[in-house]
Design a protein around this motif. Sequence first.
Motif, PDB file in Angstrom:
ATOM      1  N   TYR A   1      -3.325   4.233   4.109  1.00 30.92           N
ATOM      2  CA  TYR A   1      -2.969   2.960   4.718  1.00 30.92           C
ATOM      3  C   TYR A   1      -4.203   2.241   5.255  1.00 30.92           C
ATOM      4  O   TYR A   1      -4.350   1.022   5.113  1.00 30.92           O
ATOM      5  CB  TYR A   1      -1.964   3.187   5.850  1.00 30.92           C
ATOM      6  CG  TYR A   1      -0.551   3.497   5.409  1.00 30.92           C
ATOM      7  CD1 TYR A   1      -0.190   3.535   4.065  1.00 30.92           C
ATOM      8  CD2 TYR A   1       0.441   3.748   6.348  1.00 30.92           C
ATOM      9  CE1 TYR A   1       1.102   3.813   3.680  1.00 30.92           C
ATOM     10  CE2 TYR A   1       1.751   4.023   5.963  1.00 30.92           C
ATOM     11  CZ  TYR A   1       2.069   4.057   4.629  1.00 30.92           C
ATOM     12  OH  TYR A   1       3.360   4.321   4.248  1.00 30.92           O
ATOM     13  N   GLN A   2      -5.087   2.988   5.885  1.00 28.14           N
ATOM     14  CA  GLN A   2      -6.308   2.384   6.418  1.00 28.14           C
ATOM     15  C   GLN A   2      -7.153   1.777   5.308  1.00 28.14           C
ATOM     16  O   GLN A   2      -7.624   0.630   5.421  1.00 28.14           O
ATOM     17  CB  GLN A   2      -7.103   3.430   7.196  1.00 28.14           C
ATOM     18  CG  GLN A   2      -6.454   3.849   8.501  1.00 28.14           C
ATOM     19  CD  GLN A   2      -7.125   5.054   9.134  1.00 28.14           C
ATOM     20  OE1 GLN A   2      -7.732   5.877   8.449  1.00 28.14           O
ATOM     21  NE2 GLN A   2      -7.011   5.173  10.446  1.00 28.14           N
TER      22      GLN A   2
ATOM     23  N   LYS B   1      10.061   1.294   8.233  1.00 31.32           N
ATOM     24  CA  LYS B   1       8.664   1.150   7.820  1.00 31.32           C
ATOM     25  C   LYS B   1       8.200  -0.262   8.159  1.00 31.32           C
ATOM     26  O   LYS B   1       8.990  -1.108   8.576  1.00 31.32           O
ATOM     27  CB  LYS B   1       8.520   1.426   6.317  1.00 31.32           C
ATOM     28  CG  LYS B   1       8.688   2.889   5.931  1.00 31.32           C
ATOM     29  CD  LYS B   1       7.530   3.740   6.438  1.00 31.32           C
ATOM     30  CE  LYS B   1       7.575   5.161   5.891  1.00 31.32           C
ATOM     31  NZ  LYS B   1       7.295   5.215   4.448  1.00 31.32           N
TER      32      LYS B   1
ATOM     33  N   LEU C   1      -5.306  -1.319   3.801  1.00 30.15           N
ATOM     34  CA  LEU C   1      -5.312  -2.485   4.690  1.00 30.15           C
ATOM     35  C   LEU C   1      -6.691  -3.128   4.767  1.00 30.15           C
ATOM     36  O   LEU C   1      -6.815  -4.358   4.839  1.00 30.15           O
ATOM     37  CB  LEU C   1      -4.831  -2.089   6.084  1.00 30.15           C
ATOM     38  CG  LEU C   1      -3.316  -1.912   6.225  1.00 30.15           C
ATOM     39  CD1 LEU C   1      -2.965  -1.310   7.571  1.00 30.15           C
ATOM     40  CD2 LEU C   1      -2.600  -3.250   6.051  1.00 30.15           C
TER      41      LEU C   1
ATOM     42  N   VAL D   1       0.864  -1.181   0.000  1.00 29.07           N
ATOM     43  CA  VAL D   1       0.000   0.000   0.000  1.00 29.07           C
ATOM     44  C   VAL D   1       0.900   1.230   0.000  1.00 29.07           C
ATOM     45  O   VAL D   1       1.831   1.326   0.808  1.00 29.07           O
ATOM     46  CB  VAL D   1      -0.933   0.027   1.222  1.00 29.07           C
ATOM     47  CG1 VAL D   1      -1.717   1.350   1.262  1.00 29.07           C
ATOM     48  CG2 VAL D   1      -1.897  -1.152   1.186  1.00 29.07           C
ATOM     49  N   THR D   2       0.623   2.163  -0.908  1.00 30.08           N
ATOM     50  CA  THR D   2       1.473   3.349  -1.073  1.00 30.08           C
ATOM     51  C   THR D   2       0.636   4.565  -1.444  1.00 30.08           C
ATOM     52  O   THR D   2      -0.331   4.444  -2.196  1.00 30.08           O
ATOM     53  CB  THR D   2       2.514   3.125  -2.197  1.00 30.08           C
ATOM     54  OG1 THR D   2       3.393   2.086  -1.817  1.00 30.08           O
ATOM     55  CG2 THR D   2       3.321   4.383  -2.461  1.00 30.08           C
TER      56      THR D   2
ATOM     57  N   PRO E   1       2.853   6.853   9.971  1.00 31.75           N
ATOM     58  CA  PRO E   1       3.169   6.045   8.789  1.00 31.75           C
ATOM     59  C   PRO E   1       4.282   5.018   8.963  1.00 31.75           C
ATOM     60  O   PRO E   1       4.452   4.161   8.102  1.00 31.75           O
ATOM     61  CB  PRO E   1       3.567   7.100   7.740  1.00 31.75           C
ATOM     62  CG  PRO E   1       4.055   8.260   8.526  1.00 31.75           C
ATOM     63  CD  PRO E   1       3.233   8.280   9.788  1.00 31.75           C
TER      64      PRO E   1
ATOM     65  N   VAL F   1       2.429   0.718  13.139  1.00 30.00           N
ATOM     66  CA  VAL F   1       0.973   0.733  13.333  1.00 30.00           C
ATOM     67  C   VAL F   1       0.602   0.030  14.634  1.00 30.00           C
ATOM     68  O   VAL F   1       1.343  -0.824  15.129  1.00 30.00           O
ATOM     69  CB  VAL F   1       0.262   0.045  12.152  1.00 30.00           C
ATOM     70  CG1 VAL F   1       0.582   0.748  10.840  1.00 30.00           C
ATOM     71  CG2 VAL F   1       0.633  -1.435  12.070  1.00 30.00           C
TER      72      VAL F   1
ATOM     73  N   LEU G   1       3.880  -1.297   3.987  1.00 29.09           N
ATOM     74  CA  LEU G   1       3.452   0.100   3.968  1.00 29.09           C
ATOM     75  C   LEU G   1       4.684   0.955   3.691  1.00 29.09           C
ATOM     76  O   LEU G   1       5.382   1.383   4.617  1.00 29.09           O
ATOM     77  CB  LEU G   1       2.808   0.466   5.312  1.00 29.09           C
ATOM     78  CG  LEU G   1       1.626  -0.424   5.723  1.00 29.09           C
ATOM     79  CD1 LEU G   1       1.186  -0.099   7.151  1.00 29.09           C
ATOM     80  CD2 LEU G   1       0.457  -0.285   4.764  1.00 29.09           C
TER      81      LEU G   1
ATOM     82  N   ILE H   1      -4.688   3.736  13.226  1.00 28.78           N
ATOM     83  CA  ILE H   1      -3.409   4.121  12.614  1.00 28.78           C
ATOM     84  C   ILE H   1      -3.273   5.643  12.611  1.00 28.78           C
ATOM     85  O   ILE H   1      -4.162   6.355  12.151  1.00 28.78           O
ATOM     86  CB  ILE H   1      -3.303   3.581  11.174  1.00 28.78           C
ATOM     87  CG1 ILE H   1      -3.247   2.051  11.185  1.00 28.78           C
ATOM     88  CG2 ILE H   1      -2.071   4.150  10.471  1.00 28.78           C
ATOM     89  CD1 ILE H   1      -3.264   1.424   9.802  1.00 28.78           C
TER      90      ILE H   1
ATOM     91  N   GLN I   1      -1.811  10.167   4.320  1.00 32.57           N
ATOM     92  CA  GLN I   1      -1.059   8.930   4.194  1.00 32.57           C
ATOM     93  C   GLN I   1      -1.638   7.836   5.093  1.00 32.57           C
ATOM     94  O   GLN I   1      -1.800   6.686   4.661  1.00 32.57           O
ATOM     95  CB  GLN I   1       0.409   9.177   4.531  1.00 32.57           C
ATOM     96  CG  GLN I   1       1.321   7.997   4.210  1.00 32.57           C
ATOM     97  CD  GLN I   1       2.779   8.335   4.429  1.00 32.57           C
ATOM     98  OE1 GLN I   1       3.116   9.205   5.239  1.00 32.57           O
ATOM     99  NE2 GLN I   1       3.666   7.659   3.722  1.00 32.57           N
ATOM    100  N   CYS I   2      -1.962   8.188   6.319  1.00 31.86           N
ATOM    101  CA  CYS I   2      -2.567   7.212   7.232  1.00 31.86           C
ATOM    102  C   CYS I   2      -3.939   6.769   6.731  1.00 31.86           C
ATOM    103  O   CYS I   2      -4.315   5.598   6.863  1.00 31.86           O
ATOM    104  CB  CYS I   2      -2.661   7.791   8.637  1.00 31.86           C
ATOM    105  SG  CYS I   2      -1.058   7.991   9.460  1.00 31.86           S
TER     106      CYS I   2
END
Length: 302
Positions: free
Chosen positions: A100-101, A185, A104, A20-21, A201, A204, A117, A198, A96-97
């Motif tokens: 990621y959420q 990371k 995920l 995930v980016t 970055p 987590v 991540l 989260i 960014q978070c």
Amino acid sequence: LLLLFTLFSSRLLAEELGVVTMFRNEAPYLKEWIEYHKLIGVQHFWLYDDGSNDGSQRVLEPYIQEGLVELYEKDQLQQESKGSPNEVFGAYVKRQCSAYQKGLKAAKERKVAWIALIDVDEFLVPTKDKNVTECLKNHFTEAAAVYVNWRNFGTGGVSVPPEEPFLFHLTACSFKNHPRNHVGKSIVRPEAVEIKDIWYPHHVPLKMGGCYMHGDAGRMQSKGSDLLPDSQHHNKYLQINHYVLRDENYYKTVKVPRASLWYGDMQLLQEHYESFSKVTDKTLVNMLKKHHKEACQRIWNE
């Protein structure tokens, strides 16, 4: 017990690795980054475009058609705010978070075993195994998440022609004990993460019973749901090559103009420019030559 059962079940359902980016204006670098990570075991990418205007989608279109990449636009994330550099940077971290959420959650539905991540200037490097999937199976079966330390790379005074892959050109890096190499990371099991919580970055929050391990496969300390890195560089099995400055062209045209936002002042950027090119690290290059000879010729003409 429930967490252990869930982790065991996930290994039965899927033995794959995803990424995930969130990115912005990375068109010249996306192809090499994707092709490299395909080689080392990544089977699916969730990419969140943070407002690119450089033709990134044209680069990604073949991978989207292939089903390898899922691309999301900026308006599906939190909107960018204006204000001081700290406020702008804070808004960036929130987006960014959020990416990621979302990623995920999608990976959990897809039953992906592991998700990295990472950013487009970060390359996962297995230091003992031929790919990351094999590395995770061999050394990290007890982990709910792995904190992978950076090895920060500099320009080495090298200018890489536009659109040309750079991995074989940029091998100058920092000393292992540089403070920035204490940062890392995460590679995580989606079902082990408290996704809604989260906030950062680099690592987590995990569900009760889950543990972080570092790149030497040792357990890490935590306080509540907050990870406590030990200010050491652990890369026995995994590291991240962080090409934060990329080549001379990128440094001069992108990093220097961004200095006030991302570094705070030119003095820190100059320190990184000098200290990130002190020694040579060819771990990634040697791994490619050993395990991926055909790709070395096809992608890097090596």
